[in-house]
Design a protein around this motif. Structure first.
Motif, mmCIF file in Angstrom:
data_model
loop_
_atom_site.group_PDB
_atom_site.id
_atom_site.type_symbol
_atom_site.label_atom_id
_atom_site.label_comp_id
_atom_site.label_asym_id
_atom_site.label_seq_id
_atom_site.Cartn_x
_atom_site.Cartn_y
_atom_site.Cartn_z
ATOM 1 N N GLY A 47 39.509 34.625 38.815
ATOM 2 C CA GLY A 47 40.367 36.017 38.691
ATOM 3 C C GLY A 47 39.158 36.959 37.988
ATOM 4 O O GLY A 47 38.169 36.565 37.982
ATOM 5 N N VAL A 48 39.997 38.036 37.612
ATOM 6 C CA VAL A 48 39.282 39.135 36.870
ATOM 7 C C VAL A 48 39.757 39.683 35.609
ATOM 8 O O VAL A 48 41.119 39.610 35.665
ATOM 9 N N ALA A 187 50.389 34.124 36.621
ATOM 10 C CA ALA A 187 50.352 32.530 36.905
ATOM 11 C C ALA A 187 49.781 32.485 38.232
ATOM 12 O O ALA A 187 48.952 31.285 38.466
ATOM 13 N N SER A 188 50.200 33.345 39.186
ATOM 14 C CA SER A 188 49.588 33.271 40.561
ATOM 15 C C SER A 188 48.262 34.016 40.898
ATOM 16 O O SER A 188 47.907 33.560 41.745
ATOM 17 N N ASN A 189 47.860 34.464 39.963
ATOM 18 C CA ASN A 189 46.420 35.067 40.078
ATOM 19 C C ASN A 189 45.420 33.782 39.933
ATOM 20 O O ASN A 189 45.339 32.989 39.091
ATOM 21 N N GLY A 190 44.501 33.763 40.823
ATOM 22 C CA GLY A 190 43.705 32.666 41.104
ATOM 23 C C GLY A 190 44.290 31.514 41.589
ATOM 24 O O GLY A 190 45.683 31.550 41.751
ATOM 25 N N SER A 191 43.973 30.307 41.378
ATOM 26 C CA SER A 191 44.803 28.951 41.689
ATOM 27 C C SER A 191 45.790 28.670 40.699
ATOM 28 O O SER A 191 46.638 28.099 40.923
ATOM 29 N N GLY A 192 45.485 29.062 39.287
ATOM 30 C CA GLY A 192 46.262 28.916 38.149
ATOM 31 C C GLY A 192 46.294 27.243 37.836
ATOM 32 O O GLY A 192 47.074 26.923 37.112
ATOM 33 N N PRO A 204 48.750 34.632 49.447
ATOM 34 C CA PRO A 204 47.635 35.518 49.910
ATOM 35 C C PRO A 204 46.168 35.267 49.541
ATOM 36 O O PRO A 204 45.849 34.302 48.707
ATOM 37 N N SER A 205 45.389 35.931 50.224
ATOM 38 C CA SER A 205 43.877 35.646 50.170
ATOM 39 C C SER A 205 43.525 35.959 48.773
ATOM 40 O O SER A 205 44.223 36.943 48.079
ATOM 41 N N SER A 206 42.264 35.724 48.175
ATOM 42 C CA SER A 206 41.680 36.337 46.867
ATOM 43 C C SER A 206 41.771 37.650 46.761
ATOM 44 O O SER A 206 41.940 38.456 45.715
ATOM 45 N N ALA A 207 41.047 38.520 47.844
ATOM 46 C CA ALA A 207 41.104 39.814 47.925
ATOM 47 C C ALA A 207 42.591 40.441 47.721
ATOM 48 O O ALA A 207 42.512 41.447 46.735
ATOM 49 N N SER A 208 43.491 39.834 48.449
ATOM 50 C CA SER A 208 44.810 40.506 48.360
ATOM 51 C C SER A 208 45.410 40.213 46.893
ATOM 52 O O SER A 208 46.142 41.097 46.375
ATOM 53 N N SER A 209 45.254 38.890 46.292
ATOM 54 C CA SER A 209 45.576 38.638 45.037
ATOM 55 C C SER A 209 45.116 39.626 44.008
ATOM 56 O O SER A 209 45.741 40.253 43.291
#
Length: 257
Positions: A47-48, A187-192, A204-209
């Motif tokens: 995540g970021v 909680a959905s950001n990254g795999s969590g 969604p893909s990482s870029a989309s997330s």
């Protein structure tokens, strides 16, 4: 001095002091260094975190930002996003308690990131983005103590931690809430979840997330700014009402005399 003049003077003084307090409080509330998003799931991966640094001085620019990452609950796999005009220095520290992961045991983690070389001028802010590989899963809150240095040499220490049930401190440290896995939108950001879990083909893909996260953060920030603006406007209207009431009282007394 007539009673009317005395009343008007007292009303004007009270109104001016009240209005000054309202505007000062509104400015202070919006000048804090903050981290976005405000929450992530415990153990979230890939995540970021974005550290938002506004300039609160009228006559000086921010020239240095130091963010200290906790090492008792370390953030793993930290990477710094290049910022135009700024140079980042990353400091790592040996952990007192190594962290076991699916990829092995981690003995070192980033403890400080320092940005220099750029300028944040009056009325501006800068977002400093930091990518992470994994957040800790053994705590519910992370505080990132921050030092903000200005071109005149002054330093603002954003290091105070908020306590439950108490008012927000004057210089609060940016804080990230870590929620139970699956709780909350972030909680959905990254795999969590734990590394190596099966990916959802419909996710969604990482870029989309990342894009969705930034859009959500921008929306939350806009809503927060709107709420503060409306609250400040309401207080200002109240002050103007006080002034009007004072003048009406003064005119009434003058008419009776």
């Amino acid at each position: 001095m007539s009673p009317t003049s005395t009343t008007l003077r007292r009303t004007g003084t009270l109104a001016a002091l009240t209005l000054a307090g309202v505007l000062a409080a509104a400015g202070a509330a919006s000048a804090h260094v903050t981290v976005h998003p405000e929450s992530y799931a415990k153990g979230a991966t890939d995540g970021v975190l974005s550290f938002r640094v506004p300039n609160e001085e009228d006559t000086a620019s921010t020239t240095k930002v130091q963010v200290f990452l906790p090492t008792d609950h370390p953030v793993l796999g930290v990477l710094v996003t290049p910022q135009a005009g700024w140079t980042a220095k990353v400091t790592t520290t040996k952990l007192k308690k190594p962290v076991k992961t699916d990829d092995g045991t981690i003995t070192d983690a980033v403890s400080e990131i320092t940005w220099t070389g750029g300028r944040i001028r009056h009325g501006e802010f800068q977002d400093f983005d930091v990518a992470f590989g994994q957040l800790p899963d053994d705590t519910g809150r992370l505080s990132f103590k921050t030092l903000q240095t200005y071109s005149d040499g002054s330093v603002v220490r954003w290091i105070e931690e908020a306590k439950a049930g108490a008012d927000e401190p004057e210089n609060p440290a940016p804080a990230l809430t870590l929620t139970a896995e699956g709780a909350g939108a972030e909680a959905s950001n990254g795999s969590g979840g734990a590394a190596g879990s099966d990916a959802d083909p419909a996710a969604p893909s990482s870029a989309s997330s990342s894009k969705d996260t930034k859009e959500s953060t921008a929306s939350d920030t806009a809503d927060d700014s709107t709420a503060r603006s409306l609250g400040t406007a309401g207080l200002v209207v109240g002050v103007l009402g006080l002034i009007a009431a004072g003048f009406a009282l003064a005119r009434g007394r003058n008419a009776r005399s």
